[in-house]
Design a protein around this motif. Structure first.
Motif, PDB file in Angstrom:
ATOM      1  N   VAL A  62       0.861  -1.182   0.000  1.00 56.12           N
ATOM      2  CA  VAL A  62       0.000   0.000   0.000  1.00 56.12           C
ATOM      3  C   VAL A  62       0.899   1.234   0.000  1.00 56.12           C
ATOM      4  O   VAL A  62       1.828   1.327   0.810  1.00 56.12           O
ATOM      5  CB  VAL A  62      -0.941   0.027   1.224  1.00 56.12           C
ATOM      6  N   ASP A  63       0.645   2.149  -0.913  1.00 54.12           N
ATOM      7  CA  ASP A  63       1.374   3.409  -0.995  1.00 54.12           C
ATOM      8  C   ASP A  63       0.385   4.558  -0.852  1.00 54.12           C
ATOM      9  O   ASP A  63      -0.811   4.411  -1.117  1.00 54.12           O
ATOM     10  CB  ASP A  63       2.105   3.552  -2.339  1.00 54.12           C
ATOM     11  N   ALA A  64       0.884   5.730  -0.460  1.00 49.58           N
ATOM     12  CA  ALA A  64       0.038   6.916  -0.331  1.00 49.58           C
ATOM     13  C   ALA A  64       0.825   8.140  -0.794  1.00 49.58           C
ATOM     14  O   ALA A  64       2.063   8.151  -0.752  1.00 49.58           O
ATOM     15  CB  ALA A  64      -0.439   7.093   1.107  1.00 49.58           C
ATOM     16  N   ASP A  65       0.105   9.147  -1.243  1.00 47.02           N
ATOM     17  CA  ASP A  65       0.775  10.374  -1.681  1.00 47.02           C
ATOM     18  C   ASP A  65      -0.129  11.577  -1.467  1.00 47.02           C
ATOM     19  O   ASP A  65      -1.354  11.475  -1.488  1.00 47.02           O
ATOM     20  CB  ASP A  65       1.180  10.264  -3.152  1.00 47.02           C
ATOM     21  N   VAL A  66       0.509  12.719  -1.231  1.00 44.29           N
ATOM     22  CA  VAL A  66      -0.177  13.993  -1.058  1.00 44.29           C
ATOM     23  C   VAL A  66       0.566  15.035  -1.888  1.00 44.29           C
ATOM     24  O   VAL A  66       1.801  15.109  -1.829  1.00 44.29           O
ATOM     25  CB  VAL A  66      -0.201  14.449   0.419  1.00 44.29           C
ATOM     26  N   ARG A  67      -0.171  15.814  -2.663  1.00 45.94           N
ATOM     27  CA  ARG A  67       0.452  16.879  -3.458  1.00 45.94           C
ATOM     28  C   ARG A  67      -0.288  18.192  -3.200  1.00 45.94           C
ATOM     29  O   ARG A  67      -1.517  18.238  -3.215  1.00 45.94           O
ATOM     30  CB  ARG A  67       0.388  16.555  -4.944  1.00 45.94           C
ATOM     31  N   TYR A  68       0.498  19.239  -2.960  1.00 48.79           N
ATOM     32  CA  TYR A  68      -0.077  20.570  -2.743  1.00 48.79           C
ATOM     33  C   TYR A  68       0.485  21.514  -3.790  1.00 48.79           C
ATOM     34  O   TYR A  68       1.695  21.732  -3.875  1.00 48.79           O
ATOM     35  CB  TYR A  68       0.236  21.090  -1.340  1.00 48.79           C
ATOM     36  N   SER A  69      -0.420  22.091  -4.594  1.00 48.51           N
ATOM     37  CA  SER A  69      -0.013  23.032  -5.634  1.00 48.51           C
ATOM     38  C   SER A  69       0.178  24.416  -5.018  1.00 48.51           C
ATOM     39  O   SER A  69      -0.601  24.860  -4.163  1.00 48.51           O
ATOM     40  CB  SER A  69      -1.065  23.096  -6.741  1.00 48.51           C
ATOM     41  N   LEU A  70       1.212  25.123  -5.488  1.00 54.18           N
ATOM     42  CA  LEU A  70       1.616  26.388  -4.867  1.00 54.18           C
ATOM     43  C   LEU A  70       1.153  27.610  -5.642  1.00 54.18           C
ATOM     44  O   LEU A  70       1.564  28.727  -5.341  1.00 54.18           O
ATOM     45  CB  LEU A  70       3.144  26.416  -4.740  1.00 54.18           C
ATOM     46  N   GLY A  71       0.290  27.401  -6.625  1.00 52.40           N
ATOM     47  CA  GLY A  71      -0.108  28.510  -7.479  1.00 52.40           C
ATOM     48  C   GLY A  71      -0.772  29.662  -6.746  1.00 52.40           C
ATOM     49  O   GLY A  71      -0.627  30.824  -7.148  1.00 52.40           O
ATOM     50  N   ASP A  72      -1.528  29.363  -5.666  1.00 51.01           N
ATOM     51  CA  ASP A  72      -2.214  30.434  -4.938  1.00 51.01           C
ATOM     52  C   ASP A  72      -1.259  31.302  -4.143  1.00 51.01           C
ATOM     53  O   ASP A  72      -1.611  32.424  -3.759  1.00 51.01           O
ATOM     54  CB  ASP A  72      -3.269  29.841  -3.992  1.00 51.01           C
ATOM     55  N   LEU A  73      -0.076  30.807  -3.868  1.00 52.22           N
ATOM     56  CA  LEU A  73       0.877  31.568  -3.063  1.00 52.22           C
ATOM     57  C   LEU A  73       1.558  32.648  -3.871  1.00 52.22           C
ATOM     58  O   LEU A  73       1.855  33.733  -3.361  1.00 52.22           O
ATOM     59  CB  LEU A  73       1.928  30.622  -2.473  1.00 52.22           C
ATOM     60  N   ASN A  74       1.816  32.343  -5.134  1.00 51.57           N
ATOM     61  CA  ASN A  74       2.517  33.291  -5.985  1.00 51.57           C
ATOM     62  C   ASN A  74       2.243  32.914  -7.431  1.00 51.57           C
ATOM     63  O   ASN A  74       2.260  31.740  -7.791  1.00 51.57           O
ATOM     64  CB  ASN A  74       4.031  33.259  -5.692  1.00 51.57           C
TER      65      ASN A  74
END
Length: 199
Positions: free
Chosen positions: A130-142
């Motif tokens: 079992v694998d897991a992943d989380v991605r957060y896009s930074l477009g709202d910051l700059n």
């Protein structure tokens, strides 16, 4: 050879495909196989995937020779055996959810038993991961970070012990015996943090 069996699309909401592999080659190998995959979006932002494969391989002849110290020639009993390091059954499931700038994913993978030599006297057990992943896009910051993101991957979430790749057992050449195969241990629970930037 591979031939498409089914390929259909429903507005991007459902995708299904399957392929068959029927045939052999000049080395006396026969195989029958099928693999398929399906994707489904049951609700907005949630996507489910499933894939699987079945491979039935067979060595059709006993052509590999050995010669004893007394000059006697014999053949390794490979006819009717399966190819080494080829799992007959494999499957995977994945769920992925997107919420604003965040993507969450979890996936399950099954790999069936694999033989470690061409006479099928040694076998590696099946395993599940079992694998897991989380991605957060930074477009709202700059605005300059519109295509940039931070991602965290957790491999082998439950820290399962398993055998990864196989270095196949080698025939002695002078008798109908094989050396023991060697195995690479699968990776333990591993956390990887990455940053991808595009300007």
């Amino acid at each position: 050879h591979r031939r498409p069996l089914v390929q259909q699309s429903d507005g991007g909401q459902r995708l299904f495909g399957a392929r068959a592999d029927l045939g052999g080659d000049a080395a006396g190998l026969g195989r029958v196989g099928i693999d398929g995959q399906i994707g489904w979006e049951p609700v907005e932002n949630l996507t489910l995937y499933a894939s699987g494969s079945y491979i039935d391989s067979e060595i059709q002849d006993s052509l590999l020779q050995y010669r004893t110290s007394g000059g006697v020639i014999g053949f390794y009993p490979t006819a009717g055996k399966e190819l080494p390091d080829v799992a007959k059954w494999q499957g995977a499931l994945r769920a992925q959810y997107e919420w604003n700038n965040l993507e969450l994913g979890v996936q399950y993978k099954y790999t069936g038993e694999r033989f470690a030599n061409i006479v099928n006297t040694e076998e590696a057990p099946s395993y599940e991961l079992v694998d897991a992943d989380v991605r957060y896009s930074l477009g709202d910051l700059n605005e300059a970070l519109e295509d940039s993101y931070i991602q965290v991957n957790v491999r082998n979430v439950f820290d399962e012990d398993y055998l990864g790749s196989i270095s196949q057992a080698v025939p002695s050449g002078t008798s109908p015996t094989f050396s023991a195969a060697t195995y690479q241990l699968g990776f333990p629970r591993t956390v990887v943090v990455s940053f991808n930037a595009e300007f």
